[in-house]
Scaffold this motif. Structure first.
Motif, PDB file in Angstrom:
ATOM      1  N   ARG A  46       0.819  -1.209   0.000  1.00 49.86           N
ATOM      2  CA  ARG A  46       0.000   0.000   0.000  1.00 49.86           C
ATOM      3  C   ARG A  46       0.858   1.266   0.000  1.00 49.86           C
ATOM      4  O   ARG A  46       0.341   2.371  -0.138  1.00 49.86           O
ATOM      5  CB  ARG A  46      -0.917   0.013   1.223  1.00 49.86           C
ATOM      6  N   SER A  50       3.442   5.912  -2.939  1.00 45.93           N
ATOM      7  CA  SER A  50       3.638   7.136  -2.153  1.00 45.93           C
ATOM      8  C   SER A  50       5.101   7.439  -1.863  1.00 45.93           C
ATOM      9  O   SER A  50       5.463   8.595  -1.628  1.00 45.93           O
ATOM     10  CB  SER A  50       2.865   7.042  -0.831  1.00 45.93           C
ATOM     11  N   GLY A  57       5.010  13.945   2.570  1.00 48.44           N
ATOM     12  CA  GLY A  57       3.938  13.259   3.266  1.00 48.44           C
ATOM     13  C   GLY A  57       4.153  13.226   4.764  1.00 48.44           C
ATOM     14  O   GLY A  57       5.077  13.845   5.302  1.00 48.44           O
ATOM     15  N   THR A  58       3.283  12.494   5.438  1.00 57.44           N
ATOM     16  CA  THR A  58       3.393  12.281   6.878  1.00 57.44           C
ATOM     17  C   THR A  58       4.002  10.905   7.113  1.00 57.44           C
ATOM     18  O   THR A  58       3.449   9.893   6.676  1.00 57.44           O
ATOM     19  CB  THR A  58       2.017  12.369   7.556  1.00 57.44           C
ATOM     20  N   ASP A  74       4.310   3.775   8.243  1.00 58.66           N
ATOM     21  CA  ASP A  74       3.313   4.317   7.318  1.00 58.66           C
ATOM     22  C   ASP A  74       3.842   5.614   6.710  1.00 58.66           C
ATOM     23  O   ASP A  74       4.684   6.295   7.301  1.00 58.66           O
ATOM     24  CB  ASP A  74       1.996   4.587   8.048  1.00 58.66           C
ATOM     25  N   SER A  76       1.826   8.742   4.549  1.00 61.35           N
ATOM     26  CA  SER A  76       0.605   9.259   3.925  1.00 61.35           C
ATOM     27  C   SER A  76       0.955  10.462   3.063  1.00 61.35           C
ATOM     28  O   SER A  76       1.469  11.474   3.570  1.00 61.35           O
ATOM     29  CB  SER A  76      -0.412   9.670   4.996  1.00 61.35           C
TER      30      SER A  76
END
Length: 249
Positions: A46, A50, A57-58, A74, A76
């Protein structure tokens, strides 16, 4: 240590085996961060889309002191800077800015000013009418933020006021030398007083005001040479993206 959350810009990616990548981020809270993105090249990941170069991003990651590679939990996406990616000149310079930050910035040393400069430069890049002038501005402001900014207002050796039809920019001494100190460095770069004034203007100008500034071809040549040698001195190498710019643009 619990997971840490911070904004981040991807400044380098490197493949690791068949499915993984090593990602280098620049963050306002932790400076440069290197981390492993496990399985990111898998079709089921996923995070695959990105974690592209220049993406903002974060970032959520497990931070461990004294560990060379952190682990990404992660990421985002906030801004992929799509306008940059559709223009060859913009994406080429964007990659250069990322490589420059990676070459000089320190890991684990928070410097929000560098992050803000990189982010705002990417936001403005597609609007710039003179991209090389923006590049010189980024170089100068970044060097200032990193603590390597050249001395432009007084002699870098004796602090005397500067005068003369040609000024001598000394990489070794960290800025302009006055007429009495020029002999201390035989490999200086000559600058017109107007080029020096332009450097001082770029140092204090907001990016959104750059489109109102005009530079002659000689100004461009002198600034590119002076700052190029200065950066090469501090990085101890010629950056790959800069060599590519010189060959193609």
């Amino acid at each position: 240590m619990p997971a840490q959350k911070t904004q981040a810009i991807v400044i380098r990616t490197f493949p690791l085996g068949e499915f993984h990548k090593i990602i280098t981020f620049y963050t306002p809270d932790f400076g440069k961060v290197k981390a492993i993105a496990h399985g990111v090249k898998s079709a089921k990941s996923r995070l695959g889309g990105s974690l592209e170069l220049l993406n903002h991003g974060t970032l959520l990651f497990n931070h461990r002191e004294h560990r060379e590679l952190q682990s990404i939990t992660d990421f985002s996406l906030i801004n992929g800077f799509d306008a940059i990616r559709t223009d060859f000149t913009c994406i080429t310079y964007g990659c250069y800015f990322a490589e420059l930050v990676d070459a000089i910035a320190s890991e684990g040393a928070a410097n929000p000013e560098i992050f803000d400069l990189l982010q705002s430069t990417y936001q403005f890049l597609a609007q710039a009418t003179d991209v090389p002038l923006l590049a010189r501005t980024f170089e100068l402001k970044f060097l200032d933020c990193a603590g390597y900014g050249p001395q432009l207002s007084r002699c870098a050796y004796c602090s005397a006021l500067l005068a003369g039809k040609l000024l001598a920019f000394s990489v070794r001494h960290g800025g302009i030398l006055c007429e009495n100190c020029e002999y201390r460095d035989t490999s200086t770069v000559s600058l017109l007083p107007g080029s020096c004034e332009l450097l001082k203007m770029l140092r204090t100008s907001e990016l959104k005001g750059l489109n109102r500034i005009r530079a002659s071809e000689r100004n461009h040549r002198e600034l590119k040479r002076a700052l190029g040698h200065f950066i090469e001195y501090h990085t101890e190498r010629r950056l790959k993206s800069l060599r590519f710019i010189e060959r193609t643009l």
